[in-house]
Design an enzyme around this catalytic site. Structure first.
Site, PDB file in Angstrom:
ATOM      1  N   ASP A   1       0.867  -1.165   0.000  1.00 18.83           N
ATOM      2  CA  ASP A   1       0.000   0.000   0.000  1.00 18.83           C
ATOM      3  C   ASP A   1       0.916   1.231   0.000  1.00 18.83           C
ATOM      4  O   ASP A   1       2.116   1.136   0.277  1.00 18.83           O
ATOM      5  CB  ASP A   1      -0.947  -0.013   1.206  1.00 18.83           C
ATOM      6  CG  ASP A   1      -2.162   0.892   0.963  1.00 18.83           C
ATOM      7  OD1 ASP A   1      -2.107   1.739   0.031  1.00 18.83           O
ATOM      8  OD2 ASP A   1      -3.160   0.765   1.693  1.00 18.83           O
ATOM      9  N   TRP A   2       0.347   2.383  -0.321  1.00 22.04           N
ATOM     10  CA  TRP A   2       1.161   3.577  -0.542  1.00 22.04           C
ATOM     11  C   TRP A   2       1.864   4.020   0.743  1.00 22.04           C
ATOM     12  O   TRP A   2       1.202   4.284   1.740  1.00 22.04           O
ATOM     13  CB  TRP A   2       0.279   4.677  -1.147  1.00 22.04           C
ATOM     14  CG  TRP A   2       0.295   4.664  -2.659  1.00 22.04           C
ATOM     15  CD1 TRP A   2       0.566   5.732  -3.469  1.00 22.04           C
ATOM     16  CD2 TRP A   2       0.066   3.545  -3.551  1.00 22.04           C
ATOM     17  NE1 TRP A   2       0.549   5.345  -4.795  1.00 22.04           N
ATOM     18  CE2 TRP A   2       0.240   4.018  -4.872  1.00 22.04           C
ATOM     19  CE3 TRP A   2      -0.230   2.199  -3.370  1.00 22.04           C
ATOM     20  CZ2 TRP A   2       0.109   3.202  -5.995  1.00 22.04           C
ATOM     21  CZ3 TRP A   2      -0.366   1.377  -4.484  1.00 22.04           C
ATOM     22  CH2 TRP A   2      -0.200   1.883  -5.772  1.00 22.04           C
TER      23      TRP A   2
END
Ligand code: BGC
Length: 700
Positions: free
Chosen positions: A228-229
């Site tokens: 995920d970012w």
């Protein structure tokens, strides 16, 4: 330069160490369109790779796309074919916008009604979630776009999502939280996004047991695992744990620039310029570049084997090859004229759940209507990375006004509900409108034949809802309107369960979730009976205190630890186990038609045939639900589990026999030493209209 078809293995052999590193962490997209970007390697004809959010539509900077209803609305249709169609449409739109991967679908189980992202997820039930996961992935990938099911796994709350450690039994993981992801892998998902949180002591970006052993090992996943970012928490442990790609791989400042967003003034308390404090739900955005220079050094030191790096690169290139990224003539697709607008409307209408109806609905064509609510002049959406520019918005009141033959009066009643938005700016129109008053709304309601009150919650990524109460005086608004108009219809546009304290005082309640860009058109079609509101609840509606997670230890956690003490008893399983009454049970939803179940027969041990008659004078849609109840249900076994379901449309007066296939999951238990074991029968197969409304029982 491009090559016709890449031989991935020989390409990997030709890559230098620097080039391999360049392929496993994101960079700034020179076009500024993608959420995540890989530059490729020009020397060898490896093209760029663009990843776009997801999951309600394609978010591409500067290129609006179809905004579909929230995933929870899609799941309410109990019709996975619609997920396949929506997936196909999103895949085509992604490709038409030069994107190669879509960051969706969202597959986390709805464990806690407060979770700010429940609208991006499907259900509290693993069988329902798995059916939609598989169909959605197949749809997206049919357009030669990589699907990215997320967030693997146990990202069931937003508060502290980046730091919390989830303590969950292996059994609950296997039986509840993992099946959606396994179905996505079985459907051929090219990528999986890891969650921010940690599970049983290890962050998901570096969780070897769940990423390398279960996902890649047991399930045979051969795509790439993306963080995920800002969620790749380390270099060596993440790479060796099985993470293949770090995103976004760039600094915060570069990200602001990429999205053309003003950098926030106070870096610690704001996100994307928002003043509402979402910092508790955000990752540490200085944590980036772990798979850049630090990975190169780790490989040179021998801390990350070269073979592991080759595997990371191979997995990414193999997916690029699969979608035809190396083909020079990767076909251009046009997206806008493919019926996506109609599809978005169909899903919104079919996913609307009619919770109550004393006969006021459907409306006659010529009634005078007061349309009331703080958000009726907009479409209702949630906040966060799923936000996007819709191609064609029909606000709630606009759609009703266009369809009605009588007079339509629009009143907001209470001020706009404060929402968290990652990308939206201030709506200046709001400031110019006169302050709405309750009195205006009540007098409009008193003068109309029908009052339609549209209420909404405010949910967003990175924040959980504080409670299940409708915000901003909306309960009072409903009560005051209902006091002056006996034909009050309440439309609820929410991310998940909300409390409806006035439900005995109104004539009808329609849960339409966040209906997407077709909001007003879909709602008008349902209210006037052009479409049957055939949605069924994919989550249990109950009073807040009646859900299993009511102490801090179980949600949102204490000292960074959250305990999944309820084990398998998520959603309706808990209400069954404790014999507690939900307000509206899982699977509940009314139709304008009326159906009678005539017969149910087992065809074999995984299929039941149900004969059903539409005894009304109108076409309608029903959802036949089959629950599996083991005869030896013990304390730690749910009373019943959804085994299968079939949605069917049936003309007035007709009878049909439908097949309902039963999922193995409902007949198995996971034991930490023995693994999967078949439950002992006999089983009762319950055929019903909801988890609490059983019509037939057959023994297996
Ligand atoms: C979200 C992901 C999303 C990513 C990129 C993260 O904050 O959790 O779901 O895909 O951002 O926007």
């Amino acid at each position: 330069m491009a090559i016709a078809k890449a031989d991935v293995e020989s390409l990997v052999e030709e890559l230098t160490l620097e080039e391999k590193i360049q392929l496993v962490h994101g960079a700034v997209d020179p076009e500024g369109t993608a959420t995540g970007y890989l530059p490729g390697v020009e020397r060898l004809g490896i093209p760029e790779l663009r990843l776009a959010d997801g999951p309600l539509g394609v978010r591409v900077n500067g290129a609006p796309a179809t905004l579909f209803p929230a995933s929870i609305a899609l799941a309410s249709t109990f019709d996975p074919e619609l997920a396949r169609e929506q997936g196909t449409a999103m895949g085509r739109e992604a490709k038409a916008r030069d994107q190669d991967a879509l960051l969706g679908p969202g597959l986390n189980l709805i464990r806690v009604p407060h979770c700010g992202r429940n609208f991006e997820y499907y259900s509290e039930d693993p069988v329902l979630t798995a059916a939609f996961a598989g169909a959605s992935v197949e749809g997206i990938q049919s357009a030669d776009v990589i699907a990215t099911p997320k967030h693997y796994v146990a990202n069931n709350q937003e508060l502290y999502r980046a730091s919390v450690n989830v303590n969950v039994s292996e059994r609950a993981l296997r039986e509840c939280y993992l099946p959606g992801f396994e179905a996505a892998v079985d459907a051929g998902a090219g990528s999986i996004m890891t969650a921010y949180n940690s599970v049983n002591g290890s962050f998901m970006s570096e969780n070897r047991p769940l990423v390398t052993d279960v996902l890649k090992g047991e399930w045979g996943f051969d795509g790439y695992v993306v963080s995920d970012w800002f969620g790749a928490v380390s270099t060596v442990s993440s790479a060796n744990g099985g993470l293949d790609l770090e995103m976004p791989g760039v600094s915060r400042d570069e990200l602001w620039e990429m999205f053309d967003i003003e950098p926030p003034e106070d870096d610690d308390d704001t996100v994307f310029g928002e003043t509402k404090d979402v910092s508790d739900g955000m990752p540490d955005m200085t944590n980036t570049g772990n798979f850049a220079e630090p990975l190169r050094e780790a490989v040179e030191r021998g801390d990350v084997p070269r073979a592991r790096l080759d595997d990371m690169v191979t997995r990414i290139l193999r997916q690029m090859e699969r979608i035809g990224a190396f083909d020079e003539d990767r076909s251009e697709v046009s997206a806008e004229d493919d019926g996506h607008r109609e599809l978005a409307e169909t899903i919104a209408a079919r996913g609307a759940v009619l919770l109550e109806n004393d006969g006021v609905l459907p409306l006659a064509d010529d009634v005078d209507i007061a349309v009331i609510g703080p958000g009726v002049e907009e479409i209702s959406t949630g906040g966060g990375s799923s936000e996007m520019d819709a191609l064609h918005e029909v606000p709630t009141a606009t759609g009703i006004d266009a369809r009605a033959n009588g007079t339509v009066t629009v009143k907001r009643g209470v001020p706009p509900i404060e929402k968290v938005s990652f990308f939206g700016g201030d709506d200046e129109d709001d400031d110019q409108q006169p302050e709405p008053t309750l009195d205006d709304a009540v007098s409009a309601a008193a003068d109309a034949d029908i009052a339609v009150v549209v209420v909404e919650d405010a949910a967003a990524e990175a924040v959980d809802r504080d409670d299940l109460t409708l915000p901003g005086g909306q309960n009072e608004l409903v009560e005051d309107v209902a006091a002056v108009n006996d034909n009050t219809v309440v439309v609820v546009q929410s991310s998940g369960p909300v409390e409806l304290p006035w439900r005995d005082d109104v004539s009808a309640i329609l849960e339409s979730w966040y209906p997407g860009q077709a909001d007003g058109d879909a709602l008008a079609a349902v209210l006037f009976g052009d479409a049957d509101p055939s949605g069924r609840l994919p989550v249990t509606f109950a009073n807040e205190d009646d859900y299993p997670v009511t102490d801090d230890a179980t949600f949102p956690g204490t000292d960074g630890e959250v305990q999944y003490d309820e084990g398998l008893l998520v959603g309706y399983r808990y209400f069954d186990a404790t014999d507690a009454d939900p307000v509206y049970p899982f699977g509940h939803g009314l139709s304008y038609a009326a159906f009678e179940y005539r017969d149910a027969e087992l065809v074999d041990d995984r299929r039941v045939e149900v004969t059903i008659e539409n005894v009304s004078d109108r076409t309608g849609r029903d959802v036949v639900q089959a629950y599996v109840r083991p005869s030896n249900a013990s304390d730690d076994r749910p009373v019943r589990e959804l085994g299968g379901f079939t949605a069917v449309e049936l003309p007035a007066g007709e009878t049909v026999t439908v097949d309902v296939d039963l999922d193995d999951l409902a007949f198995s238990a996971y034991d930490e030493t023995a693994g999967w074991t078949a439950l002992e029968g006999p089983f009762t197969i319950e055929i019903g209209r909801s988890a609490r409304d059983i019509e037939f029982e057959v023994t297996l």
